[in-house]
Design a protein around this motif. Structure first.
Motif, PDB file in Angstrom:
ATOM      1  N   LEU A   1       0.813  -1.215   0.000  1.00  0.00           N
ATOM      2  CA  LEU A   1       0.000   0.000   0.000  1.00  0.00           C
ATOM      3  C   LEU A   1       0.850   1.271   0.000  1.00  0.00           C
ATOM      4  CD1 LEU A   1      -2.799  -1.125   2.491  1.00  0.00           C
ATOM      5  CD2 LEU A   1      -2.804  -1.244  -0.002  1.00  0.00           C
ATOM      6  N   MET A   2       2.055   1.194  -0.557  1.00  0.00           N
ATOM      7  CA  MET A   2       2.968   2.337  -0.607  1.00  0.00           C
ATOM      8  C   MET A   2       2.955   3.006  -1.984  1.00  0.00           C
ATOM      9  SD  MET A   2       4.250   2.510   2.427  1.00  0.00           S
ATOM     10  CE  MET A   2       5.600   3.650   2.234  1.00  0.00           C
ATOM     11  N   PHE A   3       2.978   4.330  -1.998  1.00  0.00           N
ATOM     12  CA  PHE A   3       3.092   5.118  -3.226  1.00  0.00           C
ATOM     13  C   PHE A   3       4.542   5.513  -3.495  1.00  0.00           C
ATOM     14  CE2 PHE A   3      -1.246   6.292  -1.793  1.00  0.00           C
ATOM     15  CZ  PHE A   3      -1.964   5.911  -2.918  1.00  0.00           C
ATOM     16  N   SER A   4       5.255   5.880  -2.454  1.00  0.00           N
ATOM     17  CA  SER A   4       6.605   6.420  -2.593  1.00  0.00           C
ATOM     18  C   SER A   4       7.444   5.996  -1.407  1.00  0.00           C
ATOM     19  CB  SER A   4       6.577   7.951  -2.619  1.00  0.00           C
ATOM     20  OG  SER A   4       5.767   8.437  -3.653  1.00  0.00           O
ATOM     21  N   ARG A   5       8.713   5.695  -1.680  1.00  0.00           N
ATOM     22  CA  ARG A   5       9.678   5.423  -0.620  1.00  0.00           C
ATOM     23  C   ARG A   5      10.879   6.336  -0.847  1.00  0.00           C
ATOM     24  NH1 ARG A   5       8.412  -0.269  -1.382  1.00  0.00           N
ATOM     25  NH2 ARG A   5       7.160  -0.900   0.383  1.00  0.00           N
ATOM     26  N   LYS A   6      10.962   7.368  -0.044  1.00  0.00           N
ATOM     27  CA  LYS A   6      12.042   8.363  -0.163  1.00  0.00           C
ATOM     28  C   LYS A   6      12.171   8.857  -1.602  1.00  0.00           C
ATOM     29  CE  LYS A   6      14.531   6.670   3.839  1.00  0.00           C
ATOM     30  NZ  LYS A   6      15.781   6.170   4.380  1.00  0.00           N
TER      31      LYS A   6
END
Length: 141
Positions: A6-11
């Motif tokens: 459920l992640m859109f962006s990681r750093k």
């Protein structure tokens, strides 16, 4: 706690307006049909030189390999957050206006959620965010 699915962006570096690196297929949310959800965006690197950042949560359609925002409908978003507040650790919550069940019912032709980051003013020379959906967000604070 965030689920990797459920992640859109990681750093994700945000130096100009752009969609999130990743999207969330609506079918990944099927087990959370009537549960409250929100999107949590956390600044992971201080922003510099731009005037601010606006974040739009959008329902998109198209092939599963795209984070297309051209054929999308806005589901919610933030006000423009001034660059003075875009410091590491700043959390920007975005409330989803409807449940998964309502999204599927009212927007059947759309198949994924994506974030659109809009940098205001000049391009940023630095800045990054981590963003994802929260299922069961804490609501008693």
């Amino acid at each position: 706690m965030q689920d990797a699915v459920l992640m859109f962006s990681r750093k994700q570096k945000i130096t100009d307006s752009a969609p999130s690196d990743k999207y969330i297929p609506l079918n990944e949310m099927a087990n959370h049909e009537a549960l409250p959800m929100r999107c949590s965006v956390v600044v992971t690197e201080d922003f510099e030189t731009c005037d601010g950042l606006e974040i739009q949560l959008m329902l998109s359609k198209g092939s599963n390999g795209e984070t297309d925002t051209a054929n999308a409908v806005a589901m919610g978003g933030s006000q423009t957050v001034p660059v003075a507040l875009l410091k590491a650790g700043k959390a920007i919550p975005i409330i989803l206006p409807m449940t998964f069940t309502d999204m599927v019912k009212n927007y059947a032709e759309y198949n994924k959620l994506v974030l659109n980051y809009k940098v205001n003013g000049s391009s940023a020379t630095a800045g990054a965010v981590t963003a994802g959906l929260e299922i069961y967000p804490q609501t008693n604070i």
